[in-house]
Motif scaffolding. Structure first.
Motif, PDB file in Angstrom:
ATOM      1  N   ALA A 236      -2.185   1.357 -12.007  1.00  0.00           N
ATOM      2  CA  ALA A 236      -3.054   2.277 -11.278  1.00  0.00           C
ATOM      3  C   ALA A 236      -2.706   3.706 -11.661  1.00  0.00           C
ATOM      4  O   ALA A 236      -1.542   4.125 -11.593  1.00  0.00           O
ATOM      5  N   SER A 278      -8.222   2.553 -10.122  1.00  0.00           N
ATOM      6  CA  SER A 278      -8.007   1.758  -8.911  1.00  0.00           C
ATOM      7  C   SER A 278      -9.110   2.051  -7.893  1.00  0.00           C
ATOM      8  O   SER A 278      -9.507   3.204  -7.716  1.00  0.00           O
ATOM      9  N   ARG A 279      -9.582   1.014  -7.245  1.00  0.00           N
ATOM     10  CA  ARG A 279     -10.638   1.179  -6.250  1.00  0.00           C
ATOM     11  C   ARG A 279     -10.123   1.766  -4.939  1.00  0.00           C
ATOM     12  O   ARG A 279     -10.902   2.201  -4.097  1.00  0.00           O
ATOM     13  N   ASN A 280      -8.831   1.813  -4.768  1.00  0.00           N
ATOM     14  CA  ASN A 280      -8.233   2.296  -3.529  1.00  0.00           C
ATOM     15  C   ASN A 280      -8.670   3.741  -3.250  1.00  0.00           C
ATOM     16  O   ASN A 280      -8.514   4.621  -4.095  1.00  0.00           O
ATOM     17  N   LYS A 281      -9.226   3.998  -2.091  1.00  0.00           N
ATOM     18  CA  LYS A 281      -9.685   5.305  -1.623  1.00  0.00           C
ATOM     19  C   LYS A 281     -10.888   5.842  -2.398  1.00  0.00           C
ATOM     20  O   LYS A 281     -11.304   6.985  -2.175  1.00  0.00           O
TER      21      LYS A 281
END
Length: 478
Positions: A236, A278-281
């Motif tokens: 990430a 990364s798809r996070n946030k």
């Protein structure tokens, strides 16, 4: 070098074979396996392991392995937009139209009456409003230009924008692995990327790039570069993309009228975006990004930094720019259309092409309805003529062109950062919803046309942005 159509097709075929070697091998083995399968019968002993020879068993085992390989090789490595921020200029930097006219008439002694009339006439038709901003150095009488003023302008725009972005995302500067900065007209040493690294104490092993000379399309070029770097990073990673233009380093002082257009249309601005694999946030997913360069002499000279006969340096915006922009847009649309249009639109376009060929050009070519593929459009606000040309070419409504016209009215042409102001307008109006798609169209020197399609994952739940204190006044007649 401009390739012939046959060479283009051969190169495209070569690229397809190289990029899809696993597919080609799997198809070849499958074709060779079909005659063997036909001998046994598809419903017979071919499916019983005891009836198979070792070579057949190896072949049957290869096919699932090939399918898995194809999936792993061709799966999409998605890139996401975590968030973005735009520079919010203070009211101290505002340049009302009357002030600009007075500025041109009294404080630019190198202009003659003919050039003054031309610039004021362009200003009246520019679509600019009363709140566009110049950097502090251009408010001086006479204007103060040079290295120190340009660097002060860059620090004002870049640092405040990056501060805003880091506050919104709550990402530590130490987590940023890639830094890409684009500014076309000013490339100092130390570079802007070095300024940011030193200011925010970024990691010593950060990969940094400063792009220059790319024109107004540099924002999407930077996103494309960030995408390529992120896709080859296994873990990430965050990439910080900063787009701006510096107006304080020089001003054209010659007599050629077309080279005074940037002085009328360009204004202070900048944007910063945090991109991640990364798809996070994340708030948006980058679905497609394409770049087109029109390789003709008129295209090359449509937007270029050059000297006139008297040795004065300036940006030349030729009279052919609208036609060149149209050619570049058509090339880009031909590339992006098959990727985003629904099957119904593709079929109508194909049928119109066939009818046109059979009937010898007597049938009008069907223009696909891009509103069936995307909900929002961000068109580079290079001027009313550019927005009109794109709107008519894509058959867009006034609502679709509204973000571009209002961005031009409120902030002017801020070069590579303009598209982010338009995206902020759409969100400030509350028009962005989950799964909505946004088509960004950027034009720049070269002549380039870059297009990007974003899909919304999470709309913003606050109005904090460049439109925070004025969105209630828009839309208004530009």
């Amino acid at each position: 070098m401009i390739l012939s159509p046959n060479n283009r097709y051969l190169r495209s075929l070569h690229q397809f074979l190289v990029n899809n070697v696993a597919v080609v091998i799997a198809i070849a083995f499958t074709v060779s396996f079909l005659p063997v399968a036909a001998q046994f019968g598809f419903g017979g002993r071919i499916f019983y392991l005891h009836a198979m020879r070792p070579s057949y068993l190896s072949l049957v085992g290869f096919l699932p392995a090939a399918a898995v390989t194809i999936f792993l090789v061709n799966r999409s490595h998605d890139v996401y937009l975590v968030d973005y921020a735009c520079f919010k200029p203070s009211s101290y930097y505002r340049v009302p139209l009357a002030t600009f006219r007075e500025y041109v008439t009294h404080f630019m002694p190198f202009l003659d009456d003919r050039n003054i009339r031309f610039m004021t006439r362009v200003l009246d038709r520019s679509g600019l409003g009363e709140e566009t901003c110049f950097p502090p150095s251009l408010h001086c009488i006479p204007p103060s230009l040079g290295f120190s003023h340009a660097r002060a302008e860059a620090e004002l725009v870049i640092f405040s924008t990056v501060d805003d972005l880091l506050r919104k995302t709550c990402i530590s500067p130490a987590a940023i692995d890639i830094l890409i900065v684009n500014c076309s007209l000013f490339c100092p040493a130390p570079s802007y990327s070095d300024m940011i690294i030193n200011r925010y104490k970024l990691r010593s092993d950060i990969r940094s790039v400063h792009l220059s000379g790319m024109g107004c399309s540099a924002g999407l070029i930077s996103v494309g570069l960030a995408k390529n770097l992120l896709q080859v990073t296994p873990h990430a990673t965050y990439a910080l993309v900063v787009s701006t233009e510096t107006l304080s380093n020089f001003m054209y002082e010659g007599k050629r009228r077309e080279m005074h257009l940037p002085t009328v249309l360009f204004r202070m601005g900048g944007a910063a975006a945090l991109i991640s694999n990364s798809r996070n946030k994340a708030r948006f997913r980058l679905k497609h990004l394409l770049r087109t360069i029109t390789g003709t002499e008129s295209a090359y000279r449509s937007v270029i930094l050059e000297e006139d006969e008297e040795g004065n340096l300036g940006v030349n915006l030729s009279k052919d720019i609208i036609g060149v922009a149209g050619d570049a847009l058509r090339s880009s649309i031909r590339s992006i259309a098959p990727l985003i249009l629904p099957a119904s639109q593709k079929l109508l376009f194909f049928l119109s092409c066939m009818a046109r060929k059979v009937l010898g050009g007597k049938v009008q070519l069907y223009i696909p309805n891009f509103c069936t593929a995307v909900e929002h459009f961000c068109i580079h606000p290079g001027g009313p003529a550019v927005i009109d040309a794109v709107q008519n070419g894509l058959r867009l409504s006034e609502n679709h062109a509204e973000p571009s016209r209002m961005t031009l009215h409120r902030f002017g042409n801020t070069s590579s950062s303009s598209l982010w102001y338009e995206l902020a307008y759409i969100e400030a109006k509350g028009r962005m919803h989950k799964r909505d798609r946004v088509l960004m169209i950027a034009f720049g020197s070269g002549y380039k046309c870059n297009v990007a399609v974003w899909e919304c994952i999470q709309p913003t739940d606050n109005a904090d942005g460049p439109w925070e204190k004025c969105i209630h006044r828009y839309p208004m007649k530009a």
